[in-house]
Each structure stands twice: as C-alpha cells, then as structure tokens.
Design a protein around this motif. Structure first.
Motif, PDB file in Angstrom:
ATOM      1  N   ASP A   1       0.800  -1.245   0.156  1.00 20.60           N
ATOM      2  CA  ASP A   1       0.010   0.009   0.159  1.00 20.60           C
ATOM      3  C   ASP A   1       0.972   1.321  -0.112  1.00 20.60           C
ATOM      4  O   ASP A   1       0.502   2.129  -0.593  1.00 20.60           O
ATOM      5  CB  ASP A   1      -0.717  -0.066   1.214  1.00 20.60           C
ATOM      6  CG  ASP A   1      -2.226  -1.052   1.049  1.00 20.60           C
ATOM      7  OD1 ASP A   1      -2.517  -1.458  -0.032  1.00 20.60           O
ATOM      8  OD2 ASP A   1      -2.617  -1.395   2.278  1.00 20.60           O
TER       9      ASP A   1
ATOM     10  N   GLU B   1       2.550   1.803  -3.581  1.00 22.40           N
ATOM     11  CA  GLU B   1       1.699   2.145  -4.542  1.00 22.40           C
ATOM     12  C   GLU B   1       0.797   3.400  -4.349  1.00 22.40           C
ATOM     13  O   GLU B   1       0.321   4.252  -5.314  1.00 22.40           O
ATOM     14  CB  GLU B   1       0.203   1.059  -4.767  1.00 22.40           C
ATOM     15  CG  GLU B   1       0.813  -0.378  -5.146  1.00 22.40           C
ATOM     16  CD  GLU B   1      -0.282  -1.277  -5.311  1.00 22.40           C
ATOM     17  OE1 GLU B   1      -0.214  -2.412  -6.001  1.00 22.40           O
ATOM     18  OE2 GLU B   1      -1.369  -1.011  -4.490  1.00 22.40           O
ATOM     19  N   SER B   2       1.255   4.066  -3.073  1.00 22.29           N
ATOM     20  CA  SER B   2       0.619   5.357  -2.788  1.00 22.29           C
ATOM     21  C   SER B   2       1.784   6.321  -3.419  1.00 22.29           C
ATOM     22  O   SER B   2       1.415   7.829  -3.497  1.00 22.29           O
ATOM     23  CB  SER B   2       0.507   5.713  -1.369  1.00 22.29           C
ATOM     24  OG  SER B   2       1.975   5.663  -0.819  1.00 22.29           O
TER      25      SER B   2
ATOM     26  N   THR C   1       3.667   8.604  -5.940  1.00 25.14           N
ATOM     27  CA  THR C   1       3.375   9.269  -7.242  1.00 25.14           C
ATOM     28  C   THR C   1       4.018   8.546  -8.402  1.00 25.14           C
ATOM     29  O   THR C   1       5.162   8.296  -8.309  1.00 25.14           O
ATOM     30  CB  THR C   1       3.356  10.816  -7.313  1.00 25.14           C
ATOM     31  OG1 THR C   1       2.673  11.375  -6.121  1.00 25.14           O
ATOM     32  CG2 THR C   1       2.936  11.364  -8.687  1.00 25.14           C
TER      33      THR C   1
END
Length: 310
Positions: free
Chosen positions: A234, A237-238, A240
């Motif tokens: 998580d 994937e956060s 940018t």
C-alpha cells in the motif's frame, strides 16, 4: 508522553539477572527442604540463566556491522543462538525436572521447612512476573495493529520471544510449585511434591518445542506476515507515478530486520532520471512507514499482459 521503548538488551539482561537469583535461592532452599519442586525451580532458573547468557551473546554478535563476507550483516546469527537456548530448555532442564520429579513420586522423601519454600516461591513469582512484563511490552511495541496472539506468532524478535517463553515458564512454574506444596502441606503426601516437579519439567519442554519450531521457520527464511506485506504494498503504490506492485518478496535477516524486494510497474513516459529518483522515493517512503525494513531493493518491471501485446 510516549512510553520508552524496551530494548532487546534490557529484556535479555533482566531475565538473566532474575535467573541468577532464582538459581541461588531455589538451590539453597531445595537443599534445606529436600523438595523436588524447589529443585525443579532451581533447574528452571539455571535454564533461564544459561539461556539468557546464550541469547545475550547472540544479540551482541548479531549487531556486528556488515563486511565483505556477510554483506547483509550478522542479524541471523541470533536465530542460531536462540536455537541453542531452546535445546538447553528442552534437554538440559526440562527432562531433568521430569526425572527428579518422577523419582520423588515413586520413592517419596520427606519435605521439611515448607514455610521457607513458600517465601522463596512468592519472591520468585514476583521477579519472574516483572521480567515477563518487559518481554510482553517489547512484543507489544513491535506489533503494530496486529492482535496479541498474531504478534507473538509472527514476530521476528526471537530473543524477546525466547525470554518471553522463559519468563512465562518461570511465572507458571512458581504457580505450579505453590499449588503442589500447598497440597502437600494439606495432605502430607510427598508424592505431590514429585508431581509438581514433573509438571514444571513438562511445562519447560512444551515451551522449548514451541520456541524451536518458531526458530526453524526463521532459519529456513520466513518472510513478513500478511499485515506487514500489505502495508509495504500500500505504501509503495501510494507513491506518485507508481501504477502497481507486481511482486513482493521478503525475508527476515535478523531480529526485526526485514529484507524487501519489490517489483513495481511505473507510469509510461518517464525518463531515466525521473525513474531513478522515483526508486529512491519508494525506498525512503517504505522504510519510514515500516521501520522493520532493513534492506530494500526496487526493480522496475512490465506486466506480462503488456509484454504479450508488444
């Protein structure tokens, strides 16, 4: 105000010091009273002391800096020393307690000065309970949002888990000893003293087996649990320009030291400099969010379905 974090060295040293007192007092009382329960308590304390020394050596050796031969450091060495500690618990003291308890059960010997045994058992209960509380706190501090049993099962803090088992055994053993000697005081049957010794020995052996099985997984190369793995994905994937994490592989390099290998899919059209900066950002962000990450490698990959379209 945040609570002060309990260190691995403090946990191991406290357990060792408590064990020294246990061995000294319980051995003396075992000689004076002739109680097998007190002899088992002395053996249990001896096991704690030897295990504490072994774990302390392991903790110190595991903190050596990486070199050309061991490029990821010596963190996994603590697993080896914890395995030795588990073997000591099982064979060196657990079996011995069962043997002496069995001898007292089949050939009962008189037990004297029972009041002295009760005083020492109460003192041992208090000291072991304090040492147990430190191990408990350190496991809680490292567990994140996971439940208590899940933390205990999946934690890589093997030196703390070993002392947790030892101190829980010490606390439980003193409770068993108090009950056994109380029943003896009420009935006058010395076989109950032997039964208490057998129960203490069996408790040590069961805890040792649980510890050894846990160490086996870490030595083989156990990775992070689902909660930690999901957190890493998580966070990555956060960042940018990261489309998704294609693959994640983890393995513990030592106590709370996690090796992470990430395969990420990035947005199209990024130049080389941007990709290099992005990889550094992913590493930094994951390391901050998951402090147990000791070493991280990020690989840029293309999904298989996109490759088939080329």
């Amino acid at each position: 105000m945040a609570k002060k974090k309990v260190s691995d060295t403090r946990v191991v040293l406290t357990s060792t010091v408590v064990s020294v007192f246990d061995v000294s007092l319980n051995a003396f009382v075992a000689i004076v009273t002739g109680s097998t329960v007190m002899l088992s308590q002395a053996l249990q304390g001896l096991s704690d002391m030897m295990t504490g020394i072994v774990l302390f050596v392991g903790v110190k050796k595991s903190k050596r800096r990486p070199d050309t031969q061991f490029q990821f450091g010596y963190g996994r060495e603590v697993f080896f020393w914890a395995l030795i500690a588990g073997i000591i618990m099982f064979g060196g003291t657990g079996l011995a307690s069962v043997y002496f308890g069995y001898q007292q059960f089949i050939r009962p010997e008189p037990v004297d000065n029972i009041w002295l045994a009760f005083i020492v058992l109460f003192f041992s209960f208090c000291t072991n309970a304090y040492s147990f509380s430190l191990s408990f706190r350190r496991l809680r501090q490292s567990g994140g949002t996971a439940g208590w049993l899940r933390r205990l099962r999946h934690s890589s803090l093997i030196e703390t888990k070993a002392t947790f088992f030892l101190d829980s055994i010490g606390t439980t053993a003193t409770g068993i000893g108090i009950i056994a000697l109380l029943l003896f005081a009420l009935t006058g049957d010395s076989r109950l003293d032997g039964a208490g010794g057998i129960a203490i020995g069996m408790t040590m052996m069961c805890a040792a087996m649980l510890l050894i099985l846990d160490i086996r997984g870490l030595i083989v190369g156990r990775g992070a649990g689902q909660t930690t793995s999901r957190r890493i994905i998580d966070v990555a994937e956060s960042v940018t320009n990261v489309r998704s994490v294609l693959d994640l592989r983890t393995m513990y390099l030592g106590s709370d030291k996690l090796l992470v290998i990430l395969e990420v899919h990035l947005k199209d059209g990024l130049d080389t400099d941007t990709i290099e900066e992005l990889i550094d950002t992913i590493k930094r962000t994951v390391t901050i969010a998951v402090p147990s990450v000791y070493s991280i490698q990020v690989e840029v990959e293309t999904p298989d379905d996109e490759l088939s379209d080329l």
